[in-house]
Motif scaffolding. Structure first.
Motif, PDB file in Angstrom:
ATOM      1  N   THR A  79      41.585  47.220  46.946  1.00 54.44           N
ATOM      2  CA  THR A  79      42.247  45.950  46.657  1.00 54.44           C
ATOM      3  C   THR A  79      41.225  45.000  46.046  1.00 54.44           C
ATOM      4  O   THR A  79      40.013  45.238  46.099  1.00 54.44           O
ATOM      5  N   GLY A  80      41.717  43.911  45.483  1.00 53.73           N
ATOM      6  CA  GLY A  80      40.802  42.915  44.929  1.00 53.73           C
ATOM      7  C   GLY A  80      39.868  42.374  45.991  1.00 53.73           C
ATOM      8  O   GLY A  80      38.683  42.146  45.736  1.00 53.73           O
ATOM      9  N   MET A  81      40.389  42.160  47.202  1.00 54.27           N
ATOM     10  CA  MET A  81      39.562  41.623  48.267  1.00 54.27           C
ATOM     11  C   MET A  81      38.484  42.620  48.687  1.00 54.27           C
ATOM     12  O   MET A  81      37.331  42.247  48.931  1.00 54.27           O
ATOM     13  N   GLU A  82      38.836  43.912  48.785  1.00 52.14           N
ATOM     14  CA  GLU A  82      37.859  44.937  49.184  1.00 52.14           C
ATOM     15  C   GLU A  82      36.744  45.059  48.148  1.00 52.14           C
ATOM     16  O   GLU A  82      35.566  45.126  48.499  1.00 52.14           O
ATOM     17  N   ALA A  83      37.122  45.072  46.868  1.00 58.59           N
ATOM     18  CA  ALA A  83      36.109  45.131  45.813  1.00 58.59           C
ATOM     19  C   ALA A  83      35.219  43.893  45.859  1.00 58.59           C
ATOM     20  O   ALA A  83      33.988  43.980  45.713  1.00 58.59           O
ATOM     21  N   GLY A  84      35.834  42.735  46.098  1.00 56.17           N
ATOM     22  CA  GLY A  84      35.054  41.502  46.182  1.00 56.17           C
ATOM     23  C   GLY A  84      34.072  41.512  47.333  1.00 56.17           C
ATOM     24  O   GLY A  84      32.940  41.029  47.211  1.00 56.17           O
ATOM     25  N   VAL A  85      34.483  42.092  48.483  1.00 57.30           N
ATOM     26  CA  VAL A  85      33.599  42.160  49.648  1.00 57.30           C
ATOM     27  C   VAL A  85      32.389  43.047  49.352  1.00 57.30           C
ATOM     28  O   VAL A  85      31.240  42.704  49.676  1.00 57.30           O
ATOM     29  N   CYS A 120      12.773  49.645  50.956  1.00 57.72           N
ATOM     30  CA  CYS A 120      14.029  49.160  51.528  1.00 57.72           C
ATOM     31  C   CYS A 120      15.230  49.540  50.663  1.00 57.72           C
ATOM     32  O   CYS A 120      16.198  50.129  51.140  1.00 57.72           O
ATOM     33  N   PHE A 121      15.173  49.215  49.382  1.00 61.41           N
ATOM     34  CA  PHE A 121      16.369  49.459  48.582  1.00 61.41           C
ATOM     35  C   PHE A 121      16.587  50.941  48.303  1.00 61.41           C
ATOM     36  O   PHE A 121      17.725  51.410  48.215  1.00 61.41           O
ATOM     37  N   VAL A 122      15.522  51.745  48.209  1.00 62.93           N
ATOM     38  CA  VAL A 122      15.689  53.180  48.001  1.00 62.93           C
ATOM     39  C   VAL A 122      16.347  53.821  49.224  1.00 62.93           C
ATOM     40  O   VAL A 122      17.260  54.656  49.100  1.00 62.93           O
ATOM     41  N   ALA A 123      15.904  53.441  50.411  1.00 63.19           N
ATOM     42  CA  ALA A 123      16.438  54.035  51.641  1.00 63.19           C
ATOM     43  C   ALA A 123      17.939  53.766  51.781  1.00 63.19           C
ATOM     44  O   ALA A 123      18.726  54.686  52.064  1.00 63.19           O
ATOM     45  N   PHE A 124      18.360  52.528  51.562  1.00 59.36           N
ATOM     46  CA  PHE A 124      19.782  52.204  51.722  1.00 59.36           C
ATOM     47  C   PHE A 124      20.626  52.806  50.601  1.00 59.36           C
ATOM     48  O   PHE A 124      21.805  53.115  50.801  1.00 59.36           O
ATOM     49  N   THR A 125      20.031  52.976  49.428  1.00 57.26           N
ATOM     50  CA  THR A 125      20.749  53.631  48.333  1.00 57.26           C
ATOM     51  C   THR A 125      21.039  55.086  48.672  1.00 57.26           C
ATOM     52  O   THR A 125      22.153  55.586  48.461  1.00 57.26           O
ATOM     53  N   ILE A 126      20.040  55.781  49.203  1.00 57.52           N
ATOM     54  CA  ILE A 126      20.218  57.195  49.562  1.00 57.52           C
ATOM     55  C   ILE A 126      21.307  57.349  50.624  1.00 57.52           C
ATOM     56  O   ILE A 126      22.152  58.247  50.551  1.00 57.52           O
ATOM     57  N   PRO A 132      31.643  58.928  53.424  1.00 57.18           N
ATOM     58  CA  PRO A 132      32.932  59.598  53.165  1.00 57.18           C
ATOM     59  C   PRO A 132      33.817  58.736  52.267  1.00 57.18           C
ATOM     60  O   PRO A 132      33.565  57.547  52.066  1.00 57.18           O
ATOM     61  N   ASP A 133      34.874  59.315  51.731  1.00 59.76           N
ATOM     62  CA  ASP A 133      35.800  58.580  50.882  1.00 59.76           C
ATOM     63  C   ASP A 133      36.488  57.462  51.659  1.00 59.76           C
ATOM     64  O   ASP A 133      36.742  57.578  52.859  1.00 59.76           O
ATOM     65  N   ARG A 134      36.792  56.391  50.948  1.00 61.35           N
ATOM     66  CA  ARG A 134      37.467  55.201  51.464  1.00 61.35           C
ATOM     67  C   ARG A 134      36.638  54.432  52.480  1.00 61.35           C
ATOM     68  O   ARG A 134      37.131  53.527  53.148  1.00 61.35           O
ATOM     69  N   ALA A 135      35.355  54.763  52.592  1.00 63.75           N
ATOM     70  CA  ALA A 135      34.483  54.037  53.532  1.00 63.75           C
ATOM     71  C   ALA A 135      33.937  52.791  52.849  1.00 63.75           C
ATOM     72  O   ALA A 135      32.727  52.612  52.704  1.00 63.75           O
ATOM     73  N   TRP A 136      34.859  51.908  52.447  1.00 70.30           N
ATOM     74  CA  TRP A 136      34.421  50.748  51.681  1.00 70.30           C
ATOM     75  C   TRP A 136      33.635  49.746  52.532  1.00 70.30           C
ATOM     76  O   TRP A 136      32.715  49.103  52.037  1.00 70.30           O
ATOM     77  N   MET A 137      33.964  49.649  53.802  1.00 69.54           N
ATOM     78  CA  MET A 137      33.231  48.715  54.650  1.00 69.54           C
ATOM     79  C   MET A 137      31.793  49.184  54.913  1.00 69.54           C
ATOM     80  O   MET A 137      30.850  48.391  54.778  1.00 69.54           O
ATOM     81  N   PRO A 138      31.555  50.474  55.294  1.00 66.89           N
ATOM     82  CA  PRO A 138      30.164  50.942  55.399  1.00 66.89           C
ATOM     83  C   PRO A 138      29.394  50.800  54.088  1.00 66.89           C
ATOM     84  O   PRO A 138      28.198  50.485  54.095  1.00 66.89           O
ATOM     85  N   LEU A 139      30.086  51.018  52.954  1.00 69.96           N
ATOM     86  CA  LEU A 139      29.408  50.849  51.669  1.00 69.96           C
ATOM     87  C   LEU A 139      28.982  49.393  51.499  1.00 69.96           C
ATOM     88  O   LEU A 139      27.854  49.109  51.057  1.00 69.96           O
ATOM     89  N   ALA A 140      29.857  48.465  51.882  1.00 70.03           N
ATOM     90  CA  ALA A 140      29.520  47.045  51.775  1.00 70.03           C
ATOM     91  C   ALA A 140      28.313  46.710  52.650  1.00 70.03           C
ATOM     92  O   ALA A 140      27.413  45.968  52.227  1.00 70.03           O
ATOM     93  N   ILE A 141      28.260  47.267  53.862  1.00 67.24           N
ATOM     94  CA  ILE A 141      27.144  46.999  54.769  1.00 67.24           C
ATOM     95  C   ILE A 141      25.843  47.555  54.209  1.00 67.24           C
ATOM     96  O   ILE A 141      24.792  46.896  54.243  1.00 67.24           O
ATOM     97  N   LEU A 142      25.904  48.773  53.665  1.00 67.09           N
ATOM     98  CA  LEU A 142      24.697  49.361  53.076  1.00 67.09           C
ATOM     99  C   LEU A 142      24.242  48.586  51.843  1.00 67.09           C
ATOM    100  O   LEU A 142      23.040  48.498  51.559  1.00 67.09           O
ATOM    101  N   ARG A 143      25.189  47.996  51.120  1.00 64.29           N
ATOM    102  CA  ARG A 143      24.799  47.194  49.953  1.00 64.29           C
ATOM    103  C   ARG A 143      24.042  45.935  50.368  1.00 64.29           C
ATOM    104  O   ARG A 143      23.261  45.398  49.594  1.00 64.29           O
ATOM    105  N   VAL A 144      24.268  45.463  51.590  1.00 62.23           N
ATOM    106  CA  VAL A 144      23.453  44.358  52.097  1.00 62.23           C
ATOM    107  C   VAL A 144      21.990  44.798  52.152  1.00 62.23           C
ATOM    108  O   VAL A 144      21.079  44.072  51.724  1.00 62.23           O
TER     109      VAL A 144
END
Length: 474
Positions: A79-85, A120-126, A132-144
């Motif tokens: 959703t737009g909100m998920e992508a924005g997060v 720091c950024f290499v570790a979180f990127t890996i 897993p698929d649809r894990a948008w919230m964990p992806l958002a946390i790792l992007r922090v």
């Protein structure tokens, strides 16, 4: 007899005075006057090259998320909100990283902070690659976590270069750390063009900058940081490395001559707020306004072109190659002009032209190509000003709080990396992005971005002009 006697002392005094004046020893050059009088050495160029490649590599990873999200809007039905997060979390990490690493760079050294930013950024990127698929919230946390590493890199690398190069070219040479950052966007465009729809492979490429750690082992810590810690021997060795001369040929250190470094052993936020609040306010507000103008395009531009205007994924990748080239040209121009016409005038001119690009996008977006032309103008000037923005921001603070002041000011300003993408996500709405996006949101969003750039252009007119001044005088 009297005349001869009275004339003798005069002659004697004259004979004593003349040799005393003639034989007075000439003042020895300070180490930084030596550096200013010499051409750049191979070692100085090596440090600049390391910082340039480091910023390209880290921001390649940061820009990848824009391409990844444009792919995941279909694959994960975001959703737009998920992508924005997801995009806003990258910005949140940048805020944290800028403030945290700026302070740590003044406390533990520019080189150490630079190193841990990369780790720091290499570790979180890996870690992101294995979600897993649809894990948008964990992806958002790792992007922090990724943002924390990326946010600190430019903040630590600019003072690192500034403290090793001649004052007369400091704007351009320290600005080079930011000038080529858009090549990260170009590499991201190339990577998406090659990898295609495989978002995991795209993210995995972000781990390549770990190789920079080997290069970092060949350069020393900043001489001014060593002096702030009372380590004059190490400072002299670092300067000798930079000028490629024996340590015993290095001139006097500033702390020995004038005491400008001596006694400033620890930076503190109390000193920053007590003595440099005006500079901090200018850097914070100015950074927010300019970041707002550029980051929303870096994060949402691909999605708008693909889902609002219907450009194919590969076409978007190729179009953003052009955006990255235009951005590089703008950044180089701002860094070069800052040494020619001054920092303040450069910031003002670039900000106003960038604002005009935003207002053009807000009014004239009947076609994707009209919008794309506006994007080119915005990124050339509004984002192109980053060729000097952080270098100028660092120059607003003295040696002992340079990274702390720049880090905190830029960190406060970098909240725009949260507000901008989140605003776009909220305007798009809560449904599946590619089914719901409405180009009418561009009018509201880009009018706001343009107004921010006007404010940013004006606020830097109140900063102190630093063109040609040595760092000890700031």
């Amino acid at each position: 007899m009297t005349e001869r006697t009275s004339g003798t002392p005069s002659t004697t005094a004259s004979s004593k005075t003349t040799p005393s004046t003639t034989d007075a020893p000439r003042r020895r050059m300070t180490a930084y006057e030596q550096m200013d009088s010499r051409p750049l050495t191979g070692h100085q160029k090596s440090l600049i090259g390391l910082v340039v490649l480091g910023n390209i590599a880290e921001f390649f990873d940061m820009f990848l998320v824009g391409f990844v999200v444009s792919l995941l809007t279909d694959a994960w039905r975001l959703t737009g909100m998920e992508a924005g997060v997801i995009l806003a979390c990258s910005g949140l990490g940048t805020v944290i990283g800028s403030i945290m690493w700026g302070r740590l760079a003044d406390r533990f050294g520019r080189r150490h902070a630079f190193q841990w930013c990369v780790v720091c950024f290499v570790a979180f990127t890996i870690l992101s690659v294995f979600l897993p698929d649809r894990a948008w919230m964990p992806l958002a946390i790792l992007r922090v976590g990724v943002g924390i590493g990326v946010g600190g890199l430019n903040i630590t690398s600019i003072p690192y270069v500034q403290e090793f190069v001649p004052a007369r070219h400091r704007g351009l040479l320290s600005g080079l750390a930011s000038v080529f950052i858009p090549l990260g966007l170009l590499l991201g465009s190339v990577a998406q063009g090659v990898v295609g729809e495989n978002w995991r492979a795209l993210l995995a490429l972000g781990a390549a900058p770990a190789l920079l750690l080997l290069w970092l082992r060949t350069v020393p810590e900043s001489p001014r940081f060593h002096q702030s810690q009372g380590q004059d021997g190490e400072a002299r060795a670092a300067l000798a490395w930079a000028m490629e001369i024996p340590a015993d040929e290095v001139g006097d250190l500033p702390g020995v001559v004038s005491g400008t470094v001596r006694g400033e052993r620890r930076s503190a936020y109390a000193a920053l707020f007590g003595n440099h609040l005006r500079s901090l306010a200018i850097v914070s507000i100015g950074s927010f306004c300019f970041i707002m103008g550029g980051f929303a395009i870096q994060s949402w531009g691909q999605t708008l072109l693909k889902d609002a205007f219907g450009f194919p994924t590969r076409t978007v990748a190729y179009l953003f190659m052009g955006v990255s080239v235009a951005d590089c040209i703008g950044r180089f121009a701002s860094a070069w002009l800052a040494d020619m016409i001054g920092r303040r005038l450069t910031m003002f001119v670039f900000g106003m032209i960038g604002a005009a690009g935003c207002f053009h996008a807000a009014i004239f977006h009947d076609s994707g190509w009209q919008f794309y032309i506006a994007v080119l103008v915005i990124m050339t000037f509004a984002d192109g000003v980053f060729g000097i923005l952080n270098a100028f921001g660092g120059e607003q603070f003295p040696n002992n709080v340079r990274s702390t002041g720049l880090g905190l000011g830029y960190g406060i300003g970098a909240t725009a990396k949260i507000v901008g993408p989140a605003l776009m996500g909220a305007l798009v709405g809560g449904d599946f992005v590619s089914q719901n996006i409405d180009i009418a949101v561009i009018t509201t969003a880009f009018t706001f971005f343009g107004a921010c750039l006007v404010v940013g252009a004006i606020i830097y007119l109140f900063a102190k002009e630093t063109r040609g001044r040595d760092l000890e005088s700031l």
